[in-house]
Design an enzyme around this catalytic site. Structure first.
Site, PDB file in Angstrom:
ATOM      1  N   ASP A  74     -28.031 -13.341  42.157  1.00 20.45           N
ATOM      2  CA  ASP A  74     -29.115 -13.894  41.352  1.00 20.45           C
ATOM      3  C   ASP A  74     -28.797 -15.386  41.196  1.00 20.45           C
ATOM      4  OD1 ASP A  74     -31.380 -14.262  39.892  1.00 20.45           O
ATOM      5  OD2 ASP A  74     -31.080 -12.549  38.583  1.00 20.45           O
TER       6      ASP A  74
HETATM    7  C1  BGC Z   1     -34.142 -14.078  38.149  1.00 25.60           C
HETATM    8  C2  BGC Z   1     -34.481 -13.296  39.384  1.00 25.60           C
HETATM    9  C3  BGC Z   1     -35.305 -14.141  40.327  1.00 25.60           C
HETATM   10  C4  BGC Z   1     -34.529 -15.402  40.634  1.00 25.60           C
HETATM   11  C5  BGC Z   1     -35.242 -16.316  41.612  1.00 25.60           C
HETATM   12  C6  BGC Z   1     -33.551 -15.433  38.474  1.00 25.60           C
HETATM   13  O1  BGC Z   1     -33.413 -16.213  37.346  1.00 25.60           O
HETATM   14  O2  BGC Z   1     -33.237 -13.330  37.369  1.00 25.60           O
HETATM   15  O3  BGC Z   1     -35.184 -12.130  39.040  1.00 25.60           O
HETATM   16  O4  BGC Z   1     -35.618 -13.419  41.479  1.00 25.60           O
HETATM   17  O5  BGC Z   1     -34.316 -16.109  39.435  1.00 25.60           O
HETATM   18  O6  BGC Z   1     -36.343 -16.902  41.053  1.00 25.60           O
END
Ligand code: BGC
Length: 757
Positions: A302
């Site tokens: 993530d």
């Molecule tokens: C979120 C994810 C997301 C990623 C990319 C993160 O902050 O937890 O769910 O896919 O950002 O945008």
């Protein structure tokens, strides 16, 4: 013709570069051009290995690097490539971008990668297409309320069609985190509290996005692996500490289901579980995901979750974090730069073996081949497809279909609904009644508020020309001002019925948007109490991303609709339901607590040694609250009524390889044609580890004409009775099971059978 810049050659430090140069110039165009997604895995793997054998260590590390482009999208957005990224692409230092969208921009970036980098490896573009790219569909928890996996699959496939037409190869969806705590803002992004429903929808979404991996499809990413929804206190990113059994029985199955559906990528979650952050959790990323489940795709972190292991107190610095992650089985680094900045050194210091890196590169290149990007790197960036498919009528019609089927009718006293279309005056009141932005919900990608049909606009389209729609905002979603109450009361007094649209702002759920209360924010509660005093019949329409505690409204207001955030077709969908053009059929995928104090409250809880009993003080209960939730899991009404009878089991006993047929008769005894979700739960009465009081095992949505009756059949087998046993392996045990079949997790008829061994 391959052109390699001298400075890249120097940087690569490869001894046999001349040999490889020859190899590359002879073969590169050949092998890159013969691929398509129909090529069998073994052949892809041979080709992947030949590409890897030509790559420098730096280029390999580049493939593991994902950066955020941070562009906008749309005809007015000018394509501007940042010089830093341009340089990195040319040096082969980036394998993927997120947030770079649009046929034009992705074409430019791709052109740079395949024309100007030494290895000509195409980029893969990812984006959070959570409930639509430009055409905003209902938020995932709303879609889950349809209890229609086929429809959810169709929705995902149309979202994929739009996104893939705008250069996107990969969505960071589905979010399959089971959520039992409505304070957690990300409950809006998932399928609610149930493992079985969540698993079916996980499967459906993966299938919908990925289809047969043509250029109308995108690859999916099951996230957040794992148990992200189990955050203590409902606070996003917070510690998760659950038993391995609960982890395996409740949180993991929707992820396994994504693997079974062919999900090509997984995202590691931010949280720790039992002391190990997911981005460094070998047990999770390697032992469970790859060894137990046979997952072949790649795992992306993530956003900066690798770097965050420093704050977790699990890594000393970014370099250490990079080492832990890659060795645990994490393949692509989203935005922390731990891999680009430190892997080279780590390999030289023998702290990470080059084979581990090769393995991650292999997984990533495999998917680039699968998508056909080596074959045609530009197959997703066609202006023509973009113009044709984005916001096409077909996509918008599907968004409306899903929206109306996502609506849950919570109360309808004395059949106040459906409303007549020829009423003289209808008052539409509330801060969400004419909001253009909020129905888009969180994570709406390139959703545009101007596309939203609000409730006020929707109602106007559906009423007769004799009907006047009066509107007053009444108050803001948050804040203390009651200045507009008088206006709202005035139009309520003038009208025959009031539609009161209350709830949350779209950004009150979603990432990091946690709340400590489930009350309707601001002075909205006061507003409804004031309007109630007018004595007019009121329909409350709730728009929100989490269950709200609406005890007073439930007690005093005759009709209540849960609309969640329905996307651009909000107003149309709600008008169709309010006027009865569509008879609501949604069911809650999550329990509605009476107040936040009951949280966590979910239907599949354990019985305890002292099950709550209001007549016995020394039982598991609150002094100041009833035992039950406001609305149970699976709850939702229709304008018609369904009668359940004749629950029949084909046998009172089954053995391991026998099937149990369960049938039940449902009759539509009301005044409308309608749909019902027939739900089947079981309870394992005695086992070597305690079992939940109910577990959803099957459901079916049926349509019955007025007065029609139908027998619905379900089949269960030994497999459905398994759980994680004492030794952490799946097991079923001989003994009695209760079966419940009904209209929700509370109201059901029952029978019993035995599993014999
Ligand atoms: C979120 C994810 C997301 C990623 C990319 C993160 O902050 O937890 O769910 O896919 O950002 O945008």
């Amino acid at each position: 013709m391959l052109i390699i810049k001298i400075n890249i050659l120097e940087k690569s430090q490869m001894k046999n570069i001349l040999v490889k140069l020859v190899l590359i110039s002879l073969s590169i165009s050949g092998f890159y051009q013969t691929f398509s997604q129909t090529i069998p895995e073994e052949q892809i793997s041979i080709r992947v290995d030949s590409v890897i054998s030509l790559m420098t260590l730096e280029e390999k590390i580049g493939q593991l690097n994902q950066l955020s482009y941070g562009s906008g999208w749309g005809p007015t957005v000018k394509v501007q490539i940042s010089s830093e990224y341009e340089e990195m692409i040319k040096l082969g230092e980036v394998g993927s971008f997120l947030n770079a969208s649009g046929a034009e921009l992705t074409h430019e970036l791709q052109k740079m990668a395949v024309n100007e980098s030494r290895m000509k490896i195409p980029l893969i573009f990812g984006l959070d297409v959570i409930h639509g790219f430009r055409t905003t569909f209902p938020v995932p928890i709303a879609e889950a309320s349809t209890w229609e996996p086929n429809l959810v699959e169709k929705s995902a496939s149309y979202q994929a069609l739009e996104a893939s037409s705008a250069g996107i190869h990969w969505t960071f969806s589905p979010m399959v985190d089971v959520a039992r705590d409505p304070r957690w803002g990300r409950i809006v992004e998932g399928s609610g509290e149930d493992t079985y429903l969540g698993s079916l929808l996980s499967f459906a979404r993966v299938k919908g996005y990925q289809g047969d991996l043509s250029n109308d499809n995108i690859i999916s990413c099951a996230k957040h692996f794992a148990a992200y929804g189990g955050a203590e206190g409902g606070r996003d990113y917070n510690t998760v500490d659950i038993s391995e059994r609960t982890f395996r029985d409740i949180y993991l199955p929707p992820f396994k289901s994504a693997v079974d559906a062919g999900a090509e990528t997984f995202m590691a979650s931010f949280n720790e579980i039992g002391g190990i952050p997911s981005s460094g959790n070998k047990f999770l990323l390697t032992d469970i995901l790859r060894k137990e489940w046979g997952f072949k795709g790649f795992v992306v972190s993530d956003w900066n979750s690798i770097g965050e292991m420093i704050n977790h107190g699990f890594a000393e610095n970014l370099k250490d974090a990079g080492r832990i992650s890659i060795n645990a089985g994490l393949d692509m680094d989203m935005e922390s730069r731990a891999f680009t900045n430190h892997l080279f050194e780590l390999v030289k210091e023998n702290k990470v073996s080059e084979e581990v890196i090769n393995e991650s590169v292999r997984r990533i290149l495999r998917i680039k081949f699968l998508l056909g990007l080596f074959d045609d790197p530009f197959k997703y960036c066609s202006k023509e497809r973009e113009t044709k498919n984005v916001m096409s009528e077909e996509v918008q019609n599907t968004a409306l279909e899903v929206a109306k089927r996502s609506i849950v009718l919570l109360k309808n006293e004395e059949s106040l609904l459906p409303l007549k279309k020829d009423l003289k005056k209808i008052a539409v009141i509330g801060p969400l009644a004419d909001s253009k932005k909020d129905p888009l919900g969180a994570w709406s990608a390139f959703g545009n508020a101007n596309d939203v049909v609000t409730v006020v606009e929707g109602l106007k389209k559906y009423v007769s020309n004799k009907t006047e729609i009066l509107y007053s905002k009444g108050c803001e979603i948050e804040g203390e001002s009651t200045d507009d109450f008088d206006d709202a009361i005035k139009i309520a007094n003038e009208s025959e019925v009031v539609i009161l649209c209350l709830g949350e702002r779209s950004d009150m759920t979603g990432e990091a948007s946690n709340r400590s209360t489930l009350d309707i924010p601001g002075v909205q509660q006061k507003l409804v109490e004031e309007i109630y005093k007018t004595g007019k019949p009121i329909v409350v329409v709730l728009m929100n991303g989490r269950p709200l505690s609406i005890g007073w409204i439930d007690q005093n207001i005759p009709a209540i609709i849960e609309a969640w955030f329905l996307g651009i077709k909000s107003g149309d969908a709600l008008a169709q339901v309010l006027f009865g053009d569509y008879n609501p059929s949604g069911k809650l995928p999550v329990t509605f607590p009476r107040t936040v104090g009951q949280v966590p409250i979910y239907y599949n809880h354990k019985n305890t040694g002292r099950p709550g009993n209001k007549r016995n003080h020394f039982t598991s209960q609150y002094l100041d609250l009833p035992l039950t939730p406001l609305y149970p899991f699976g709850y939702g009404l229709s304008y018609t009524k369904f009668d359940y009878s004749d629950l029949k089991l084909s046998n009172t006993k089954i053995s391991d390889n026998e099937k149990l047929n369960i049938s039940v008769k449902i009759k539509n005894t009301g005044d409308f044609d309608g749909e019902e979700v027939v739900q089947l739960f079981i309870r394992d009465l005695v086992a070597s580890v305690t079992r939940p009081v109910k577990e959803l095992k099957r459901f079916e949505k049926i349509f019955l004409k007025k007065d029609e009756e139908k027998v619905v059949n379900f089949v269960l087998s030994e497999e459905d009775l398994r759980f994680t046993g004492v030794d952490m392996k799946p097991v079923s045990e001989a003994g009695s099971f209760r079966v419940f079949v009904g209209t929700n997790s509370r109201d059901a008829i029952e029978s019993e059978f035995e599993l014999v061994k």
